[in-house]
Design a protein around this motif. Structure first.
Motif, mmCIF file in Angstrom:
data_model
loop_
_atom_site.group_PDB
_atom_site.id
_atom_site.type_symbol
_atom_site.label_atom_id
_atom_site.label_comp_id
_atom_site.label_asym_id
_atom_site.label_seq_id
_atom_site.Cartn_x
_atom_site.Cartn_y
_atom_site.Cartn_z
ATOM 1 N N LEU A 146 0.850 -1.177 0.000
ATOM 2 C CA LEU A 146 0.000 0.000 0.000
ATOM 3 C C LEU A 146 0.892 1.235 0.000
ATOM 4 N N THR A 147 0.604 2.202 -0.887
ATOM 5 C CA THR A 147 1.368 3.445 -0.903
ATOM 6 C C THR A 147 0.429 4.613 -0.639
ATOM 7 N N ARG A 148 0.991 5.651 -0.016
ATOM 8 C CA ARG A 148 0.199 6.832 0.310
ATOM 9 C C ARG A 148 1.116 8.042 0.223
ATOM 10 N N ASN A 149 0.791 8.992 -0.657
ATOM 11 C CA ASN A 149 1.559 10.228 -0.761
ATOM 12 C C ASN A 149 1.184 11.130 0.405
ATOM 13 N N PRO A 182 4.386 16.201 -1.724
ATOM 14 C CA PRO A 182 4.587 15.982 -3.167
ATOM 15 C C PRO A 182 5.573 14.864 -3.522
ATOM 16 N N ASP A 183 6.723 14.808 -2.863
ATOM 17 C CA ASP A 183 7.716 13.781 -3.200
ATOM 18 C C ASP A 183 7.896 12.727 -2.119
ATOM 19 N N ILE A 184 7.075 12.774 -1.068
ATOM 20 C CA ILE A 184 7.233 11.839 0.051
ATOM 21 C C ILE A 184 6.060 10.875 0.064
ATOM 22 N N THR A 185 6.397 9.589 0.070
ATOM 23 C CA THR A 185 5.393 8.536 0.021
ATOM 24 C C THR A 185 5.652 7.543 1.147
ATOM 25 N N LEU A 186 4.586 7.063 1.770
ATOM 26 C CA LEU A 186 4.687 5.969 2.729
ATOM 27 C C LEU A 186 4.257 4.693 2.037
ATOM 28 N N GLN A 233 9.614 6.989 1.459
ATOM 29 C CA GLN A 233 10.291 7.139 0.164
ATOM 30 C C GLN A 233 10.233 8.600 -0.264
ATOM 31 N N VAL A 234 11.359 9.067 -0.779
ATOM 32 C CA VAL A 234 11.435 10.408 -1.351
ATOM 33 C C VAL A 234 11.840 10.233 -2.799
ATOM 34 N N ALA A 235 10.968 10.687 -3.679
ATOM 35 C CA ALA A 235 11.202 10.550 -5.123
ATOM 36 C C ALA A 235 11.555 9.101 -5.474
ATOM 37 N N GLY A 236 10.883 8.148 -4.822
ATOM 38 C CA GLY A 236 11.071 6.737 -5.123
ATOM 39 C C GLY A 236 12.219 6.052 -4.399
ATOM 40 N N SER A 237 13.015 6.800 -3.634
ATOM 41 C CA SER A 237 14.154 6.225 -2.918
ATOM 42 C C SER A 237 13.802 6.028 -1.443
#
Length: 157
Positions: free
Chosen positions: A3-6, A9-13, A64-68
């Motif tokens: 599960l992903t959640r923004n 803008p560039d930070i995702t859990l 994750q920041v910008a996918g990293s």
């Protein structure tokens, strides 16, 4: 599929999987090493064992920041609110507002149910200033850790 959640803008859990344990331990050790060395308690085996004892993939999210992958957060429900069990950001990307963004998400989750948020921090860790700056109040001090509480926020009508 995780599960992903923004949250910014560039930070995702991203929800972790049980097989992510070793990667999470490596992030934890990297993030805590300096603080633990400062108090003479750096022991990677002990750090791994302590994390294993309370590991719950369903409560753990990569940051994750910008996918990293730059860190992770663990938020567990308790009888009176939420426990911010872990919040680790890799040292190379600390000080960029990532932890604050994650904390805003935790607070939003707590505020939605008028819950408290509890957290513990190693006494010599810079994280103590971080938590106080974000509204946590010191409620107890143990041998090695400080324990904080962010009181419940009642909804404004």
């Amino acid at each position: 599929m995780p599960l992903t959640r923004n949250i910014e803008p560039d930070i995702t859990l991203v929800t972790v999987q049980p097989e992510d344990f070793e990667t999470l331990v490596a992030i934890r050790i990297e993030a805590m090493r300096e603080s633990l060395e400062r108090v003479g308690r750096f022991d990677p085996v002990r750090a791994r064992e302590r994390f294993r004892e309370g590991f719950s993939a369903s409560c753990t999210h990569y940051i994750q920041v910008a996918g990293s992958k730059v860190g992770f957060v663990v938020v567990k429900p308790t009888s009176d609110g939420l426990l911010l069990d872990h919040l680790y950001i890799k040292p190379a990307v600390q000080g960029q507002g990532i932890g604050a963004a994650v904390l805003r998400q935790v607070f939003a989750q707590a505020d939605a149910t008028a819950s408290t948020v509890r957290v513990g921090a190693l006494k010599e860790s810079d994280s103590n200033r971080f938590y106080v700056r974000h509204g946590f109040q010191l409620v107890e001090s143990g041998e090695f850790d400080n324990y904080y509480l962010r009181p419940r926020r009642l909804p404004i009508c």
